[in-house]
Design an enzyme around this catalytic site. Structure first.
Site, PDB file in Angstrom:
ATOM      1  N   SER A 186       0.848  -1.276   0.028  1.00  0.00           N
ATOM      2  CA  SER A 186       0.016  -0.088  -0.036  1.00  0.00           C
ATOM      3  C   SER A 186       0.981   1.131  -0.002  1.00  0.00           C
ATOM      4  O   SER A 186       1.995   1.111   0.458  1.00  0.00           O
ATOM      5  CB  SER A 186      -0.917  -0.157   1.422  1.00  0.00           C
ATOM      6  N   TYR A 199      -1.686  -0.589  10.388  1.00  0.00           N
ATOM      7  CA  TYR A 199      -1.821  -0.930   8.773  1.00  0.00           C
ATOM      8  C   TYR A 199      -0.485  -0.412   8.177  1.00  0.00           C
ATOM      9  O   TYR A 199       0.012  -1.290   7.260  1.00  0.00           O
ATOM     10  CB  TYR A 199      -2.904  -0.232   8.202  1.00  0.00           C
TER      11      TYR A 199
END
Length: 258
Positions: free
Chosen positions: A151, A164
């Protein structure tokens, strides 16, 4: 599903692909693209059996073939069973897309150990477990192509999604290390770092924050799962045969690497 100039209905003919988190969003788009280009596709899911079955239905409607298989990628025994089932039904796994992931949008005041552990277990340890389960076969056959979904959060600070971001940064480091370790064994490993993509994972992000991010993006919109899938298939294909250990960013220009 739309296609582009790189579409090749024979690119993955007779290849077996496993896509974790393949029941919807980016995972589903990858499954459909791989099937369109000839692969037999295993659609892995954790709890969304109906969504996985719909992905398989769409694969078959395109003239492709595959299967659905349940697994929690953070549990070693379930990963072992998943891969064994795919090998028994479809054959040796040659293409792997580690797409399973979870996301929590929260401030540092809200982050606790349970959330931290969940992010690492699914996003990072899950990527490791699935990769390690297919590794012996790929090394034996001297062929393997792996794409890990990281990501943009793994490349930039994320004060509202700390765990995350850390898990996705780990995916990038993992990709670089195993790509180096296995390059001489004809196993290529790359990663993709998407920015905002139109998927359900953004459901926990408030609309005002999303609009601010889009406004700050040179191409002022969110990306689509199909755009991610196009890059995934490129990295799995022989057109990218001199590419390994890389992280490709899809962010509409929000992050520009040198």
């Amino acid at each position: 599903m739309t296609t582009d100039a790189t579409f090749n209905p024979r690119r993955f003919q007779n290849r077996v692909a496993l896509v974790t988190g393949g029941s919807r969003g980016i995972g589903r788009a990858c499954c459909l693209r791989l099937a369109q280009e000839g692969a037999r596709v295993a659609v892995s899911y954790r709890s969304g059996k109906a969504d996985a079955a719909e992905t398989l239905r769409q694969i078959e409607a395109l003239g492709g073939s595959g299967m659905i298989v349940q697994s929690d990628v953070s549990v070693e025994a379930e990963v072992d069973r998943m891969v064994s089932e795919v090998e028994a039904q479809l054959g040796d796994i040659e293409l792997l897309v580690n797409n399973s992931g979870t996301f929590i949008y929260q401030s540092h005041e809200e982050l606790d150990l349970a959330a931290w552990q969940q992010m690492l277990d699914v996003n990072l340890t899950g990527t490791f477990l699935v990769t390690w389960r297919v590794k012996p076969g790929m090394l034996k056959r001297q062929f393997g192509r792996i794409v890990n979904l990281s990501s943009l959060s793994g490349l930039q600070p994320r004060p509202k999604s700390i765990a995350y971001a850390v898990s996705k940064a780990g995916v990038i480091s993992f990709t670089q290390s195993i790509a180096t370790a296995w390059a001489r064994d004809n196993i290529r490993v790359n990663a993709i770092a998407p920015g905002l993509i139109e998927t359900e994972i953004l459901s926990t992000v408030n609309q005002e924050d999303l609009e601010k991010i889009i406004e700050a993006t040179p191409i002022p919109r969110m990306g689509t799962p199909e755009e991610v899938a196009a890059i995934v298939t490129f990295l799995l294909a022989e057109e990218s045969n001199f590419t390994t250990g890389q992280t490709m960013v899809l962010s509409g220009g929000r992050c520009m690497l040198p």
